[in-house]
Design a protein around this motif. Sequence first.
Motif, PDB file in Angstrom:
ATOM      1  N   GLY A   1      -3.922   1.683  -5.870  1.00 41.84           N
ATOM      2  CA  GLY A   1      -3.390   2.479  -5.243  1.00 41.84           C
ATOM      3  C   GLY A   1      -2.977   3.842  -6.054  1.00 41.84           C
ATOM      4  O   GLY A   1      -2.760   4.716  -5.599  1.00 41.84           O
TER       5      GLY A   1
ATOM      6  N   LEU B   1      -5.337   5.448  -2.678  1.00 41.06           N
ATOM      7  CA  LEU B   1      -5.894   4.139  -2.344  1.00 41.06           C
ATOM      8  C   LEU B   1      -7.241   4.202  -2.294  1.00 41.06           C
ATOM      9  O   LEU B   1      -8.239   5.013  -1.754  1.00 41.06           O
ATOM     10  CB  LEU B   1      -5.166   3.571  -0.924  1.00 41.06           C
ATOM     11  CG  LEU B   1      -5.390   2.455  -0.550  1.00 41.06           C
ATOM     12  CD1 LEU B   1      -4.733   1.395  -1.455  1.00 41.06           C
ATOM     13  CD2 LEU B   1      -4.781   2.145   0.907  1.00 41.06           C
TER      14      LEU B   1
ATOM     15  N   GLU C   1      -7.698  -3.888  -3.984  1.00 37.48           N
ATOM     16  CA  GLU C   1      -7.231  -2.284  -3.587  1.00 37.48           C
ATOM     17  C   GLU C   1      -6.362  -1.781  -4.691  1.00 37.48           C
ATOM     18  O   GLU C   1      -5.422  -2.524  -5.173  1.00 37.48           O
ATOM     19  CB  GLU C   1      -6.610  -2.602  -2.344  1.00 37.48           C
ATOM     20  CG  GLU C   1      -7.391  -3.142  -0.905  1.00 37.48           C
ATOM     21  CD  GLU C   1      -8.460  -2.132  -0.343  1.00 37.48           C
ATOM     22  OE1 GLU C   1      -7.814  -1.020  -0.362  1.00 37.48           O
ATOM     23  OE2 GLU C   1      -9.629  -2.694  -0.211  1.00 37.48           O
TER      24      GLU C   1
ATOM     25  N   ALA D   1      -1.824  -3.366  -4.213  1.00 38.80           N
ATOM     26  CA  ALA D   1      -2.608  -1.972  -4.596  1.00 38.80           C
ATOM     27  C   ALA D   1      -1.422  -0.934  -5.449  1.00 38.80           C
ATOM     28  O   ALA D   1      -1.952  -0.322  -6.239  1.00 38.80           O
ATOM     29  CB  ALA D   1      -2.874  -1.343  -3.178  1.00 38.80           C
ATOM     30  N   ASN D   2      -0.215  -1.306  -5.263  1.00 41.77           N
ATOM     31  CA  ASN D   2       0.903  -0.152  -5.676  1.00 41.77           C
ATOM     32  C   ASN D   2       1.039  -0.639  -7.056  1.00 41.77           C
ATOM     33  O   ASN D   2       1.885  -0.293  -7.702  1.00 41.77           O
ATOM     34  CB  ASN D   2       2.018   0.044  -4.927  1.00 41.77           C
ATOM     35  CG  ASN D   2       2.905  -1.118  -4.629  1.00 41.77           C
ATOM     36  OD1 ASN D   2       2.613  -2.058  -5.020  1.00 41.77           O
ATOM     37  ND2 ASN D   2       3.902  -0.983  -3.609  1.00 41.77           N
TER      38      ASN D   2
ATOM     39  N   GLU E   1       0.887  -1.382   0.028  1.00 37.72           N
ATOM     40  CA  GLU E   1      -0.097  -0.072   0.083  1.00 37.72           C
ATOM     41  C   GLU E   1       0.963   1.255   0.074  1.00 37.72           C
ATOM     42  O   GLU E   1       0.373   2.409   0.071  1.00 37.72           O
ATOM     43  CB  GLU E   1      -0.806   0.080   1.135  1.00 37.72           C
ATOM     44  CG  GLU E   1      -1.820  -1.259   1.092  1.00 37.72           C
ATOM     45  CD  GLU E   1      -3.191  -1.102   2.054  1.00 37.72           C
ATOM     46  OE1 GLU E   1      -2.836  -0.243   3.185  1.00 37.72           O
ATOM     47  OE2 GLU E   1      -3.899  -1.693   2.249  1.00 37.72           O
TER      48      GLU E   1
END
Length: 166
Positions: free
Chosen positions: A153, A144, A151, A113-114, A66
Motif C-alpha cells: 500500500g 497500491l 499487495e 497492503a496498508n 487496502e
Amino acid sequence: MLNRRAALMLFSGSIVAPKMAFAAQPLEIMWEDLIPPGLPYPEIIGEGEMDEASDMWNPIYDANGEKMNEELNGAYVKLPGFIIPFDTSSEGVTNFMLVPYVGACIHTPPPPANQLVMVDTVKPWPGDELWDPVWVIGTMSTKLQSTTIAEVGYSMVADEIEVYEW
C-alpha cells in the motif's frame, strides 16, 4: 561598537541559523499510523490461495486492508521495520519491502497492503545487515501496487537508513 564586518557577519548568521534550526525533521511513525484513524486493523475474511511456486499462503483481507492513511502521502517520515530485499548487488540492497515484523511475507502470510512499504534507496543498505531492524527515513506516498510476494500500500524514497536501537 561593532565594525562593518562584524555587523555583516552577525546579520548573515541570524539569517542562516533559523533555516538550519528548521531543517526538515522526519515525523516518527509506527505501523499502526499506516492505518487510517478510526479504522480497525484489517481482518482475514477468506481462505485465500496457496502460491505453490513459493509455498506461500496468500490470505484475503477485508476492504480495510487496502485503505491507506492519506495524511502520510508526501510526508517526510521515519518508520522502523525489517527488510525483505528485492534488488541486491555486491554493494547491498537498493529496493526492498519494509515489513513490521521479522519473517513477514517469507515465513508467515503477508500482512495487509496498508502494513507494507516498498522502499527505493540510492545508497545501498549492506547485505550483511539484512536481519537487523532498521529505521527508514524518507518521503512516503500512498500507492497500491502488486509484487510477487504481496499487495503493497505504501512506497518510500529513502534518504537514510539506520540500525534500529532497542
